[in-house]
Write a protein that holds these residues in place. Sequence first.
Motif, short mmCIF file in Angstrom:
data_model
loop_
_atom_site.label_atom_id
_atom_site.label_comp_id
_atom_site.label_asym_id
_atom_site.label_seq_id
_atom_site.Cartn_x
_atom_site.Cartn_y
_atom_site.Cartn_z
N PRO A 6 0.57 -1.23 0.77
CA PRO A 6 -0.07 -0.01 0.13
C PRO A 6 0.69 1.00 0.17
O PRO A 6 1.88 1.20 0.49
N ASP A 7 0.73 2.04 -0.85
CA ASP A 7 1.25 3.70 -1.01
C ASP A 7 0.63 4.01 0.38
O ASP A 7 -0.50 4.46 0.08
N PRO A 8 1.41 4.47 1.46
CA PRO A 8 0.78 5.88 2.58
C PRO A 8 0.69 6.98 2.31
O PRO A 8 0.10 7.58 3.22
N HIS A 9 1.08 7.29 0.46
CA HIS A 9 0.52 8.38 0.33
C HIS A 9 -0.59 8.84 -0.89
O HIS A 9 -1.29 9.97 -0.44
N VAL A 10 -1.44 7.67 -0.70
CA VAL A 10 -2.59 7.17 -1.47
C VAL A 10 -4.06 7.32 -0.73
O VAL A 10 -3.51 6.63 0.54
N SER A 11 -4.21 8.50 -0.42
CA SER A 11 -5.83 8.36 0.85
C SER A 11 -6.53 7.42 0.14
O SER A 11 -6.83 7.09 -0.81
N ARG A 12 -7.43 7.22 1.45
CA ARG A 12 -8.45 6.26 1.20
C ARG A 12 -9.44 7.07 1.75
O ARG A 12 -9.95 7.47 2.50
N PRO A 13 -10.53 6.12 0.23
CA PRO A 13 -11.70 6.87 1.03
C PRO A 13 -12.57 7.13 2.96
O PRO A 13 -11.99 5.58 3.10
N ARG A 14 -12.73 7.21 2.89
CA ARG A 14 -13.37 7.86 4.57
C ARG A 14 -14.37 6.42 4.69
O ARG A 14 -15.23 6.72 3.71
N LYS A 15 -14.76 5.20 5.47
CA LYS A 15 -16.11 4.92 5.83
C LYS A 15 -16.81 5.85 6.16
O LYS A 15 -16.51 6.73 7.41
N ARG A 16 -17.94 5.75 6.23
CA ARG A 16 -18.80 6.32 6.73
C ARG A 16 -19.75 6.54 7.81
O ARG A 16 -19.57 5.01 8.38
#
Length: 331
Positions: A6-16
């Motif tokens: 996983p690229d630590p600089h790539v943001s993941r969608p926030r869980k609702r």
Amino acid sequence: MNHGKPDPHVSRPRKRRAHLIFNPVAGQGNAEARLFVLQDILHPHFDLTIELTEPDIPVEAMAQEAIAPGVDAIFAAGGDGTISGVAHALIGTSIPLGVIPLGTANAFGAALGIPANLEAACQVVIEGHHQWVDTACCNGRTLILLAGIGFEAEMAERASREAKDRLGALAYLWAGLQQLQDQEEFQVSFCLDGQGSDLMAKAITIANAAPSTSVLAHGTGNVIADDGLLDITIAHTENRLEAFNALLQLFRSALTQIPPDRENIIGLRGKHLKIETDPPQKVVLDGEMIGTTPVEITCAPKSLRVFVPLVPEQESNLQKLLELDHAEPGT
């Protein structure tokens, strides 16, 4: 090359972020097993906080405490009383209500096309499609379904908790058949949007939303949950046979969405209603007894945001939008 890490600089969608209020005594079945199913389905999609209702804490207060910055939705898992309590806290906010029907009647969910199946109801909130619907205020209390005066209130009181546990939704039918022979007429004075009238009645139902199974609500033929109007049905019958025939006519109206053609059934629509009766009559509000007449009810148009299923036409339009969104420029 990150070799699949996983690229630590790539943001993941926030869980609702969602809050689930669960009534462990609603309906029939194993509450622990149902809660486990809910957790299993919803946790992958939501940052979920779960709270169980308690007899000495109002559901309204629990829902009010759940409203906080960053909360994307509040789910009500229980019967119509639980759902009404959560709705009370959400009226006028933009936080959507997720309805997970677990009760005996599940009338509010049915009125909006929300499936009674646990897994299917969860899928509705996961998909995230919502609709703004009306609510109403009855003697200072939130009304999301209907208020019943006379026959319906007496019928609801006859359908005891023990009977509902034993018979399920049939408890209401059994109570209604018993009430047919006992219901007495009463004098009514009402004022609808400034226009007053006096008459005799045995049953009055004021509906904000109602499924076809809420037979006494369909004097106008079609109760619409987002039209900004209350639907009022007033019935007066001389004997048990007339009462039975009136119920059949109202049931037909609920299925066909055509107003009944009977002199002893009146269907009206309006925004603000005051009712007095002589003698005073019991009042049931969204399945809960709240006292006796008089009542004053005011519609609050499109004041509650609710997760609802996509209807086929909406699904088709959504698919077209997705296709256009992914189409090559100039195609």
